[in-house]
Scaffold this active site. Structure first.
Site, PDB file in Angstrom:
ATOM      1  N   LEU A   1       0.877  -1.165   0.000  1.00 51.10           N
ATOM      2  CA  LEU A   1       0.000   0.000   0.000  1.00 51.10           C
ATOM      3  C   LEU A   1       0.916   1.216   0.000  1.00 51.10           C
ATOM      4  CD1 LEU A   1      -2.701  -0.867   2.722  1.00 51.10           C
ATOM      5  CD2 LEU A   1      -2.906  -1.093   0.246  1.00 51.10           C
ATOM      6  N   ASP A   2       0.507   2.278  -0.702  1.00 52.69           N
ATOM      7  CA  ASP A   2       1.291   3.508  -0.654  1.00 52.69           C
ATOM      8  C   ASP A   2       1.493   3.926   0.799  1.00 52.69           C
ATOM      9  OD1 ASP A   2       1.317   3.599  -3.410  1.00 52.69           O
ATOM     10  OD2 ASP A   2      -0.380   4.984  -3.547  1.00 52.69           O
ATOM     11  N   LYS A   3       2.586   4.614   1.052  1.00 56.55           N
ATOM     12  CA  LYS A   3       2.891   5.046   2.414  1.00 56.55           C
ATOM     13  C   LYS A   3       1.711   5.780   3.050  1.00 56.55           C
ATOM     14  CE  LYS A   3       6.109   7.929   5.064  1.00 56.55           C
ATOM     15  NZ  LYS A   3       7.315   8.813   5.015  1.00 56.55           N
TER      16      LYS A   3
END
Length: 335
Positions: free
Chosen positions: A150-152
């Site tokens: 997942l994106d940060k």
């Protein structure tokens, strides 16, 4: 003077290098000229160092797109990060765990694995402490146990492997897109129609290589189903879009930034998305975002479902919106 490649274990990291360009470099872009003059430093590495302000000429930082000028350039090489990520005692919201895998609700602000600029405080660092020697290492020293990201700044459900057989099985499920994945996004305006399937090709933007984009050719096929679950704010005129919306997106592929790119391509970028959120929300929506304390893209991986790769058990996990997104949704409901 030449410089070392960033994959080598060398003593010059953490020091400065001087690279001299002669008059023959004038016709070249600066990053290309420096890469040719320092062949053991890749062009991509030089560009990254330029972006970090670590390349200077005459005492001033230079950019990759600058034209080369003869003279001496100073390159400041950062210290080498440890090859192995370190275990860190970071609290995890564990939804499920057995001998083979672990499912967590990742908070926004936590990167999945170490990378330049995010060497610590990542999910991998937390997993190394939580799982210890049981964590799978198939992903290599930088990403033990990680089979998807997942994106940060995206929150939500993630699964990580603790055994090699679980890692192989989960990787196969993701490769075959045999995973249930639903995300909740709060968007500027609303995509039209209210329910649809978006099928495009996504790849690196030709205009900005740091961004992804919908491409006419090249890239990889990306498919997202979406449905507008709720619209917020009365349109100023008949037929106009609402001010904001809650949109559920189901992934059938897993391309980088897929949902963010797809919703933006429909004119409904995710609120708080500094990369793909072109155009400002209405003043009431901006006020709602400020009131909720939203400082990242309003995107949450709400549902993750799959067949356990070892036991064959069907697993499905669903988590509520994190506090700032829930607060934003409440504020938008009052528009």
């Amino acid at each position: 003077m030449t410089a070392p490649d960033d994959s080598d274990d060398i003593d010059t990291e953490g020091e400065t290098l001087m690279v001299s360009l002669d008059d023959g470099a004038r016709a070249l872009r600066l990053d290309k000229a420096l890469a040719e003059a320092a062949p053991t430093l890749s062009r991509a590495r030089i560009q990254a160092l330029m972006d970090a302000g670590a390349v200077s000429f005459g005492g001033a930082a230079v950019s990759a797109k600058s034209k080369a000028v003869p003279g001496d350039y100073i390159i400041a090489l950062p210290p080498v990060a440890p090859a192995d990520p370190q275990a860190e005692a970071i609290a995890l919201n564990v939804l499920y765990e057995d001998a083979d895998l672990i499912v967590i609700d990742k908070p926004a602000g936590m990167a999945a694995h170490p990378a330049p600029g995010n060497e610590t405080g990542t999910l991998v660092n937390a997993l190394l402490h939580h799982c210890g020697a049981s964590l799978s290492g198939i992903g290599g020293v930088a990403r033990p146990g990680i089979v998807h990201r997942l994106d940060k700044d995206t929150s939500g459900v993630m699964v990580a492997a603790k055994s090699d057989r679980a890692h192989a099985g989960l990787s196969a499920l993701f490769a075959a897109h045999d995973i249930e994945r639903t995300y909740i996004a709060l968007t500027r305006g609303a995509p039209s129609p209210a329910r649809d399937r978006i099928v495009t090709r996504i790849g690196r933007s030709n205009a900005d290589r740091k961004k992804m984009a919908v491409l006419k050719a090249g890239g990889r096929e990306a498919t997202t189903d979406y449905v507008v679950q709720q619209a917020f704010g009365t349109p100023a005129k008949a037929g106009a879009a609402p001010q904001a919306a809650r949109v559920a997106c189901t992934l059938h592929t897993g391309r980088t930034h897929q949902i963010r790119v797809h919703l933006a391509s429909r004119g409904a970028p995710i609120l708080g998305d500094a990369v793909y959120g072109s155009g400002a929300p209405t003043a009431p929506v901006r006020a709602a975002m400020a009131q909720a304390g939203l400082t990242r893209q309003a995107l949450h991986a709400a549902v993750l479902g799959f067949v356990h790769p070892v036991t064959g058990q069907t697993l499905r996990f669903e988590t509520a919106l994190p506090a700032e997104m829930a607060a934003l949704e409440t504020a938008l409901s009052a528009l």
